[in-house]
Design an enzyme around this catalytic site. Sequence first.
Site, mmCIF file in Angstrom:
data_model
loop_
_atom_site.group_PDB
_atom_site.id
_atom_site.type_symbol
_atom_site.label_atom_id
_atom_site.label_comp_id
_atom_site.label_asym_id
_atom_site.label_seq_id
_atom_site.Cartn_x
_atom_site.Cartn_y
_atom_site.Cartn_z
ATOM 1 N N HIS A 18 31.417 -52.648 -27.702
ATOM 2 C CA HIS A 18 31.526 -54.057 -27.307
ATOM 3 C C HIS A 18 31.267 -55.001 -28.486
ATOM 4 C CE1 HIS A 18 30.759 -52.687 -22.904
ATOM 5 N NE2 HIS A 18 32.025 -52.560 -23.259
ATOM 6 N N SER A 102 33.682 -54.314 -20.691
ATOM 7 C CA SER A 102 34.709 -54.881 -21.580
ATOM 8 C C SER A 102 35.493 -56.019 -20.905
ATOM 9 C CB SER A 102 35.629 -53.781 -22.110
ATOM 10 O OG SER A 102 36.088 -52.934 -21.084
ATOM 11 N N ASP A 145 47.681 -46.326 -13.553
ATOM 12 C CA ASP A 145 47.178 -45.317 -14.479
ATOM 13 C C ASP A 145 47.186 -45.921 -15.894
ATOM 14 O OD1 ASP A 145 46.875 -43.222 -16.269
ATOM 15 O OD2 ASP A 145 48.020 -41.821 -15.036
ATOM 16 N N ASP A 166 39.811 -46.743 -23.335
ATOM 17 C CA ASP A 166 38.418 -46.287 -23.243
ATOM 18 C C ASP A 166 38.279 -45.337 -22.044
ATOM 19 O OD1 ASP A 166 35.654 -46.142 -23.423
ATOM 20 O OD2 ASP A 166 35.321 -48.094 -22.474
HETATM 21 C C1 LIG Z 1 34.408 -45.520 -19.844
HETATM 22 S S1 LIG Z 1 34.833 -46.330 -18.367
HETATM 23 C C2 LIG Z 1 35.410 -47.888 -18.879
HETATM 24 C C3 LIG Z 1 34.387 -48.815 -19.457
HETATM 25 C C4 LIG Z 1 34.899 -50.165 -19.870
HETATM 26 N N1 LIG Z 1 36.078 -50.064 -20.725
HETATM 27 C C5 LIG Z 1 33.837 -50.966 -20.574
HETATM 28 O O1 LIG Z 1 33.763 -50.917 -21.821
HETATM 29 O O2 LIG Z 1 33.082 -51.668 -19.912
HETATM 30 C C6 LIG Z 1 36.334 -45.519 -17.904
HETATM 31 C C7 LIG Z 1 36.935 -46.010 -16.593
HETATM 32 O O3 LIG Z 1 38.269 -45.484 -16.481
HETATM 33 C C8 LIG Z 1 38.563 -45.228 -15.117
HETATM 34 N N2 LIG Z 1 39.708 -44.302 -15.105
HETATM 35 C C9 LIG Z 1 39.718 -42.948 -15.163
HETATM 36 N N3 LIG Z 1 40.974 -42.481 -15.282
HETATM 37 C C10 LIG Z 1 41.797 -43.573 -15.298
HETATM 38 C C11 LIG Z 1 43.191 -43.755 -15.455
HETATM 39 N N4 LIG Z 1 44.015 -42.705 -15.605
HETATM 40 N N5 LIG Z 1 43.682 -45.009 -15.456
HETATM 41 C C12 LIG Z 1 42.853 -46.089 -15.321
HETATM 42 N N6 LIG Z 1 41.515 -45.977 -15.178
HETATM 43 C C13 LIG Z 1 40.987 -44.744 -15.175
HETATM 44 C C14 LIG Z 1 37.272 -44.693 -14.562
HETATM 45 O O4 LIG Z 1 37.221 -44.857 -13.153
HETATM 46 C C15 LIG Z 1 36.239 -45.548 -15.316
HETATM 47 O O5 LIG Z 1 35.877 -46.672 -14.552
#
Ligand SMILES: C[S@@+](CC[C@H](N)C(=O)[O-])C[C@H]1O[C@@H](n2cnc3c(N)ncnc32)[C@H](O)[C@@H]1O
Length: 283
Positions: A18, A102, A145, A166
């Site tokens: 971040h 984020s 996705d 991420d």
């Molecule tokens: C590491 S977290 C994200 C944290 C966020 N980017 C932050 O920095 O605050 C990953 C997220 O991706 C979601 N996720 C998993 N597979 C996914 C996909 N194929 N497409 C979109 N989201 C997905 C999960 O449910 C989870 O909430």
Amino acid sequence: MNYRHAFHAGNPADVMKHATLARVLTYLAKKDNAYRVIDTHAGAGLYDLAGTSAMKTGEAEAGIERVLAADLPEPVAQLLEPYLGAVRTLRETAGPRRYPGSPALALALGRPQDRFLFCELHGEERQKLEKAVGHDARAKVLSQDGWKAVAAHLPPRERRGVLLIDPPFEEAGEFGRLTAALETAAQRFATGVVMLWYPIKDLMTVDAFRRDVARLGLPKTLRVEIDFAEVRSQSQLSGSGLIILNPPFTLAEEMRTILTAINPLMARDGKGRVRVSWLTQGA
Ligand SMILES: C[S@@+](CC[C@H](N)C(=O)[O-])C[C@H]1O[C@@H](n2cnc3c(N)ncnc32)[C@H](O)[C@@H]1O
């Protein structure tokens, strides 16, 4: 999909990710032209570090809480001001232990002309995300996705901005998907900043990933990594990394300054290690 970011929000890996995102957005905001942020794996958007999930791991204590409490030297405090200022403002307005994911961070730093696209596949997380950011007319939340979003939404109309990828790293093959997504992003959005986050657990996997990224031969690819614990097992996070394509020209030096100051605060041995280097430097 078992991963819930609420257990990890505000931990050292989140802080480095971040803080970097905030520096990139601060740089983009130097020009009046609108930018777009595309966050392919957005999470819940906003977290309560006093909530059950965060309290269960206590990970934020060694992360954002230590950094907020520290008396940082002036150049570091200044570089971190966009990020830490956004966290402090959120705490004043929403509650004392809140932490922006984020999406909330990007919106806090964005201007009226900027646009934001957040993908989140998990139903409950997406509902939380809608609640956290859905009221903001600049933001769109999709149940798409995130891997498919890369090709689907690039290039953005604004022709400038950040793509943040991420993923949760709970499935095999996610390093390979990151490399493929980077290649697609570079083809479709050659001028954009692309940030890929990855965990450091198993050093051989991370080495192979870096080599794969370097082999793409992209023009300017920066690697930013911190270690905050010794490598103990392949299931334990010992560090955190970002590959950044087309970083602002100031970013490498800024992140070196920031991370050299804050990683010792977050690292288990009180020292930690910071690596900022170019994988490819280009013309
Ligand atoms: C590491 S977290 C994200 C944290 C966020 N980017 C932050 O920095 O605050 C990953 C997220 O991706 C979601 N996720 C998993 N597979 C996914 C996909 N194929 N497409 C979109 N989201 C997905 C999960 O449910 C989870 O909430």
